[in-house]
Design a protein around this motif. Sequence first.
Motif, PDB file in Angstrom:
ATOM      1  N   UNK A  90       0.824  -1.201   0.000  1.00  0.00           N
ATOM      2  CA  UNK A  90       0.000   0.000   0.000  1.00  0.00           C
ATOM      3  C   UNK A  90       0.862   1.255   0.000  1.00  0.00           C
ATOM      4  N   UNK A  91       0.304   2.326  -0.535  1.00  0.00           N
ATOM      5  CA  UNK A  91       0.966   3.622  -0.560  1.00  0.00           C
ATOM      6  C   UNK A  91       0.177   4.580   0.322  1.00  0.00           C
ATOM      7  N   UNK A  92       0.851   5.093   1.360  1.00  0.00           N
ATOM      8  CA  UNK A  92       0.244   6.053   2.281  1.00  0.00           C
ATOM      9  C   UNK A  92       0.223   7.434   1.618  1.00  0.00           C
ATOM     10  N   UNK A  93      -0.671   8.302   2.053  1.00  0.00           N
ATOM     11  CA  UNK A  93      -0.733   9.662   1.523  1.00  0.00           C
ATOM     12  C   UNK A  93       0.565  10.436   1.755  1.00  0.00           C
ATOM     13  N   UNK A  94       1.336  10.042   2.780  1.00  0.00           N
ATOM     14  CA  UNK A  94       2.606  10.732   3.071  1.00  0.00           C
ATOM     15  C   UNK A  94       3.725  10.272   2.139  1.00  0.00           C
ATOM     16  N   UNK A 109       5.578   3.482   1.717  1.00  0.00           N
ATOM     17  CA  UNK A 109       5.021   2.189   1.312  1.00  0.00           C
ATOM     18  C   UNK A 109       4.970   1.276   2.526  1.00  0.00           C
ATOM     19  N   UNK A 110       3.941   0.437   2.617  1.00  0.00           N
ATOM     20  CA  UNK A 110       3.844  -0.551   3.684  1.00  0.00           C
ATOM     21  C   UNK A 110       2.986  -1.714   3.218  1.00  0.00           C
ATOM     22  N   UNK A 111       3.145  -2.859   3.873  1.00  0.00           N
ATOM     23  CA  UNK A 111       2.379  -4.052   3.542  1.00  0.00           C
ATOM     24  C   UNK A 111       1.317  -4.267   4.609  1.00  0.00           C
ATOM     25  N   UNK A 112       0.121  -4.685   4.173  1.00  0.00           N
ATOM     26  CA  UNK A 112      -0.972  -4.881   5.112  1.00  0.00           C
ATOM     27  C   UNK A 112      -1.879  -6.013   4.625  1.00  0.00           C
ATOM     28  N   UNK A 113      -2.461  -6.773   5.568  1.00  0.00           N
ATOM     29  CA  UNK A 113      -3.415  -7.810   5.200  1.00  0.00           C
ATOM     30  C   UNK A 113      -4.716  -7.178   4.683  1.00  0.00           C
ATOM     31  N   UNK A 114      -5.303  -7.796   3.673  1.00  0.00           N
ATOM     32  CA  UNK A 114      -6.540  -7.286   3.083  1.00  0.00           C
ATOM     33  C   UNK A 114      -7.646  -7.132   4.121  1.00  0.00           C
TER      34      UNK A 114
END
Length: 94
Positions: free
Chosen positions: A34-38, A41-46
């Motif tokens: 995922x791409x944060x507004x800031x 980048x980070x990974x996250x479970x759906x």
Amino acid sequence: MAKALNLKDERFTSCTAKEKLNTRYSDGSVMWRCLCDCGEWFDAPAFWLRSGSIKDCGKHRGEKSRAARHKRSHVNTTMIQDFLCHHRPTGDAP
């Protein structure tokens, strides 16, 4: 096992799911990059994205809680000052 949803380019509060990863979280949920507004980048479970458990990269939590603490302290100080102004002691007090 249920078919994984396509979350590509779906918006979740302050981030956007960009890429489905070939890994799964311990509960079986598909992981997404995922791409944060800031810009982080980070990974996250759906499942966490869809449930609202994750809303951003998490690097801003300190800023949000600092702002909340400041707001609470300001309200408390204002309430105390208001109380003292309207409840002055009577009698011989200066």
